[in-house]
Design an enzyme around this catalytic site. Structure first.
Site, PDB file in Angstrom:
ATOM      1  N   SER A 255       0.785  -1.236   0.000  1.00 58.02           N
ATOM      2  CA  SER A 255       0.000   0.000   0.000  1.00 58.02           C
ATOM      3  C   SER A 255       0.816   1.284   0.000  1.00 58.02           C
ATOM      4  O   SER A 255       0.255   2.370  -0.139  1.00 58.02           O
ATOM      5  CB  SER A 255      -0.965   0.011   1.194  1.00 58.02           C
ATOM      6  OG  SER A 255      -0.259   0.044   2.418  1.00 58.02           O
ATOM      7  N   LYS A 300      -5.940   4.486   8.428  1.00 59.23           N
ATOM      8  CA  LYS A 300      -4.881   5.310   7.838  1.00 59.23           C
ATOM      9  C   LYS A 300      -5.251   6.794   7.857  1.00 59.23           C
ATOM     10  O   LYS A 300      -4.382   7.658   8.032  1.00 59.23           O
ATOM     11  CB  LYS A 300      -4.574   4.825   6.424  1.00 59.23           C
ATOM     12  CG  LYS A 300      -3.961   3.434   6.421  1.00 59.23           C
ATOM     13  CD  LYS A 300      -3.543   2.966   5.043  1.00 59.23           C
ATOM     14  CE  LYS A 300      -2.818   1.628   5.145  1.00 59.23           C
ATOM     15  NZ  LYS A 300      -2.295   1.152   3.860  1.00 59.23           N
TER      16      LYS A 300
END
Length: 362
Positions: A255, A300
């Site tokens: 990611s 996140k």
């Protein structure tokens, strides 16, 4: 014993029993929480995250932070109280254990898989960044993996460069399977390869691998549909015109690809992509610069905002989920490609943020 005292005693015993049950009763869930963020333009553990040699680089200020998620280990079993607390906590997410560790995957297996994905994401980030800057990158099709006990085991090896199959030149990984399935199980396939050791030596010297040899493999029948297979997965390897090293420990998964690629672009071009702003983000990236969705987007966002981020580069595929709960003070910016990201950073840098592509809850 007075009735009131007996009732209180019974209630206390029930409470203690429930407390014990909550502590000792294990549930099949795992927890995700915001992890640390790292500025790809800065340092980690005392050394620059991005190190480039053999090419002119430029100072870069501001933040292009990659973001992470903490997860409980594969062997850890939450008790009922921990699960309930996680469900109630705003910044944590409790998910079925199999979501993070499918098919009984061990923590060691998961760590290894994440490390491999992280390594591949770095490779793709370098390719995408250089291509964004119109810097040529030489690519080649290689043997990525060899299946144990397959016809190819001991004959083909991970890292072998595949130049041709049955004399047909190979341009992309999918070409290999297309040539193999033209055969019937039990027939022979001829691979023209550059052995892995020779290819590695050439790459280290910054040269294109040369000197081929032919290898014959007898096909077998695929257990699912009976097609001809040899037992390899093809992939892509690259030769870069200069050295780009990414130094970051204790991080796994794919990611961070987008943020690595943007950090590389920033260091290879004059000025600052962010204009000194604090930008964070996430997203996988492929060699062509396409940005893909990731897991744990909610965590996140929280981690980025806690670190001070003002803008968050959000993969298109995560936009709806991300927009459903945006931390105060954080602006989501939708991106589908590295081009989208650099265009949005130009707007952020110039202060024209009204035109930024945004995410909406769907």
């Amino acid at each position: 014993m007075p009735r009131r005292t007996a009732t209180m005693l019974a209630s206390t015993l029930v409470f203690i029993a429930l407390l014990c049950a909550g502590v000792f009763f294990k549930v099949p869930y795992a927890e995700m929480s915001p992890g640390p963020t790292v500025n790809t333009l800065g340092s980690a553990d005392g050394e620059p995250v991005l190190q480039i040699s053999g090419r002119k680089t430029y100072p870069a200020t501001g933040h292009l932070n990659m973001t992470t998620v903490r997860v409980t280990g594969a062997d850890y079993r939450m008790n009922l109280f921990e699960a309930m607390y996680g469900w109630l906590a705003h910044d944590n997410v409790v998910v079925p254990h199999e979501t993070l560790y499918p098919d009984g995957k061990t923590e060691e297996e998961s760590t290894q898989e994440n490390a491999e994905e992280f390594s591949q994401s770095q490779e793709s980030a370098k390719v995408a960044a250089l291509r964004e800057l119109d810097i040529p990158v030489k690519s080649r099709v290689v043997v990525a993996t060899v299946v144990k006990d397959s016809p190819a085991e001991g004959t083909l090896h991970a890292g072998d460069v595949i130049r041709a199959v049955d004399g047909t030149p190979i341009e992309k990984p999918g070409d290999v399977a297309e040539q193999v399935v033209k055969h019937k199980p039990g027939e022979k396939v001829v691979f023209t390869i550059v052995p892995a050791d020779d290819a590695a030596a050439a790459e280290k010297a910054g040269k294109e691998p040369e000197g081929t040899e032919k290898v014959t493999v007898t096909t077998a029948k695929a257990p699912d549909d009976g097609r001809a297979i040899v037992g390899i997965a093809a992939g892509t390897d690259h030769t870069f015109p200069f050295t780009i090293d990414i130094h970051l420990a204790d991080v796994g998964g794919p990611s961070a690809g987008l943020m690595f690629s943007l950090g590389i672009v920033d260091k290879l071009t004059p000025g600052n992509l962010t204009g000194g702003k604090f930008v964070a983000g996430t997203g996988t990236i492929d060699d062509s610069g396409k940005v893909g969705p990731i897991g744990g987007i909610e965590m996140k966002l929280v981690g980025a905002r806690n670190a001070g981020a003002e803008y968050f580069l959000t993969p298109e595929g995560n936009c709806a989920t991300a927009a459903s709960d945006i931390p105060d003070g954080l602006k989501l910016v939708k991106v589908g490609t590295i081009d989208d990201a650099t265009s949005s950073l130009e707007k952020i840098r110039s202060g024209e943020t009204a035109g930024l592509p945004s995410c909406s809850a769907g």
